[in-house]
Design a protein around this motif. Structure first.
Motif, PDB file in Angstrom:
ATOM      1  N   LYS A 112      -2.072 -19.384  84.075  1.00  0.00           N
ATOM      2  CA  LYS A 112      -0.695 -19.732  84.451  1.00  0.00           C
ATOM      3  C   LYS A 112      -0.815 -20.249  85.969  1.00  0.00           C
ATOM      4  N   LYS A 113      -1.664 -19.449  86.851  1.00  0.00           N
ATOM      5  CA  LYS A 113      -1.572 -19.676  88.243  1.00  0.00           C
ATOM      6  C   LYS A 113      -1.883 -20.962  88.523  1.00  0.00           C
ATOM      7  N   TYR A 114      -3.180 -21.602  87.688  1.00  0.00           N
ATOM      8  CA  TYR A 114      -3.820 -22.916  87.881  1.00  0.00           C
ATOM      9  C   TYR A 114      -3.444 -23.904  86.880  1.00  0.00           C
ATOM     10  N   ASN A 115      -2.350 -23.656  86.241  1.00  0.00           N
ATOM     11  CA  ASN A 115      -1.729 -24.607  85.063  1.00  0.00           C
ATOM     12  C   ASN A 115      -2.561 -25.050  84.291  1.00  0.00           C
ATOM     13  N   ILE A 116      -3.389 -24.242  83.612  1.00  0.00           N
ATOM     14  CA  ILE A 116      -4.467 -24.542  82.606  1.00  0.00           C
ATOM     15  C   ILE A 116      -3.880 -24.270  81.281  1.00  0.00           C
ATOM     16  N   PRO A 117      -3.570 -25.324  80.356  1.00  0.00           N
ATOM     17  CA  PRO A 117      -3.028 -25.103  79.115  1.00  0.00           C
ATOM     18  C   PRO A 117      -3.511 -24.123  78.146  1.00  0.00           C
ATOM     19  N   THR A 118      -2.505 -23.016  78.091  1.00  0.00           N
ATOM     20  CA  THR A 118      -2.857 -22.205  77.030  1.00  0.00           C
ATOM     21  C   THR A 118      -1.428 -21.649  76.571  1.00  0.00           C
ATOM     22  N   TYR A 249      -7.684 -31.337  82.470  1.00  0.00           N
ATOM     23  CA  TYR A 249      -7.093 -30.294  82.519  1.00  0.00           C
ATOM     24  C   TYR A 249      -7.768 -28.707  82.415  1.00  0.00           C
ATOM     25  N   ALA A 253     -11.115 -27.434  86.155  1.00  0.00           N
ATOM     26  CA  ALA A 253      -9.868 -26.476  86.689  1.00  0.00           C
ATOM     27  C   ALA A 253     -10.082 -25.369  86.366  1.00  0.00           C
ATOM     28  N   ARG A 281      -5.663 -26.312  73.729  1.00  0.00           N
ATOM     29  CA  ARG A 281      -5.079 -25.255  74.550  1.00  0.00           C
ATOM     30  C   ARG A 281      -6.077 -24.320  74.365  1.00  0.00           C
TER      31      ARG A 281
END
Ligand code: AMP
Ligand code: GLY
Length: 424
Positions: A112-118, A249, A253, A281
């Motif tokens: 969430k903090k580093y905008n990694i898609p999940t 992404y 990252a 994701r």
């Protein structure tokens, strides 16, 4: 050089076979090992992977040049730290980085903090709060015990009733032990799953060829979740487009995020990906090689594994040209009937000598033991039969043909490993 491998399953056998090919390796040791690993390494079955003092003392006694820690529990528990503190050169993430696998709440917060898609998620320390949240949530929904739970701490719930029962199971009845003190509730995603393993040196990441696991015990993905009933590599669904997205992404990252958090990751990161309609994701991270993914990935790797390991430890992975054969491999797990619930063991295994690695056939031992009567079954997952082929269909035909070479009394396997290939 002398190398100690920590672990004793099919993954560790595949790692041992890969190391044995290296001209630089003069002797292999393994704790606790198994009957297959014992054919190429000196094993010490009396030492468990969580007995850190004993592992360190054994490594010192044998004067090994490298310790390779393969399983999740000792990585998350800090075996790499313990070995390093004793002056041993060690491959694998330290505990502060293995938390990437050890805590789902940690990995979700990182993404969430580093905008990694999940998948979207919420974390709960309290069962009442979790239930209040679930009452307003869309179904299906996914509940995950925070900690390590032998790959079993994930519940997919179709109704509110199931979800409430799941909260009770994880947080109140402690079905997965202390792993359930905290729980992640996650959005349900759909799509194909792909496993991508990668080598990481703290800064640089190099991904290996893709693979796909089959987690359920029975054909057509029915039955209970298992450690993995078979794999194929590469995944035809892991296209160049998917790879490009993940490179942009997800992969770098993640490595950069861990470094930014002061948790430099060195070792293997396993990305469990779901190829959703909205794009790839991250389903989960593992801080290690996968089992049985390793059994189809390493046999296809062209590099000397010791060169890659050294580069990860020394921070020179950027200079390594990681290469894989332009072919395919399929692994079919031979299990004891009844796995993952109750099953009998101790049956003599016949046909183990028919495999020729030079021909692309491997018989990786997972749960086996040497006795006076010969090698016997000693676990739920007994063997991983891997075969290569020019393409996936050929590899699958070869692997299934090779499963016939081996016999033991309660032999069980899935008959549809790699069925998805036909839909590609
Ligand atoms: P994990 O241990 O997190 O990989 O979860 C085990 C399995 O549960 C995965 O391989 C998926 O098949 C499934 N799973 C986990 N998270 C989700 C999700 N958010 N949506 C759908 N399926 C999931
Ligand atoms: N095959 C999945 C895992 O190693 O966790």
């Amino acid at each position: 050089m002398k190398v100690l491998i920590v672990g004793g399953g099919g993954r560790e056998h595949a790692i041992a076979v890969s190391m044995k090919k290296s001209k630089r390796v003069e002797k292999l040791y393994c704790v606790p090992g198994n009957a297959g690993i014992a054919q190429i390494a000196e094993c010490e079955p009396s030492i468990g992977v969580m007995e850190f003092d004993k592992v360190v003392a054994y490594a010192k006694e044998k004067a090994v040049d490298l310790v390779f820690v393969a399983p999740d529990d000792p990585l998350v528990g800090g075996l790499v730290d313990a070995c390093e503190a004793a002056g041993l050169r060690t491959f694998g993430p330290r505990a502060n980085a293995a938390i990437l696998e050890g805590s789902k709440a940690f990995s979700k917060d990182l993404m969430k903090k580093y905008n990694i898609p999940t998948a979207a998620y919420e974390t709960f320390d309290d069962a009442d709060a979790a239930i209040a949240y679930l009452e307003t949530a869309d179904m299906p929904i996914v509940l995950k015990a925070d900690g390590l739970a032998l790959g079993k701490g994930v519940l997919i719930c179709n109704t509110l009733e199931e979800a409430k029962a799941g909260v009770k199971e994880i947080m109140l009845d402690k079905h997965f032990g202390s792993a359930g003190n905290r729980m992640v509730v996650e959005e349900f995603m759909t799509g194909r799953e792909v496993s991508v393993l990668s080598f990481v040196d703290g800064k640089t990441i190099k991904t290996m060829t893709s693979a796909q696991d089959h987690k359920r015990a029975k054909d057509n993905d029915e039955g209970l979740n298992t450690g993995g009933m078979g794999t194929f590599s590469p995944s035809p669904f892991y296209t160049d487009e998917v790879d490009e997205f993940c490179k942009k992404y997800i992969y770098q990252a993640t490595v950069d995020a861990m470094a930014a958090e002061g948790r430099e990751f060195k070792g293997v990161i396993f990305f469990g990906l779901m190829l959703t309609p909205k794009g790839p994701r991250v389903l989960e991270y593992n801080a290690r090689f996968g089992d049985p993914e390793t059994q189809v990935v390493l046999p296809r790797m062209k590099n000397d594994i010791m060169d890659v390991i050294d580069a990860c430890i020394d921070g020179t992975l950027g200079q390594v040209d990681l290469q894989f054969e332009d072919n395919a491999a399929v692994c079919v797990v031979l299990a004891s009937a009844g796995y993952p619930e109750s099953y009998q063991k101790g049956f003599v295994i016949d046909g183990l000598d028919k495999f020729d690695e030079a021909e692309g056939y491997y018989c990786f031992h997972a749960g086996t033991k040497q006795t006076a009567e010969g090698i016997v079954t000693n676990g739920g997952r007994v063997l991983g039969i891997t075969a290569k082929g020019a393409n996936l269909k050929e590899a699958r035909a070869n692997a299934y043909a090779a499963t016939e070479w081996v016999s033991f009394e309660n032999k069980y396997m899935r008959n549809d490993i790699g069925k998805a290939i036909d839909e590609a």
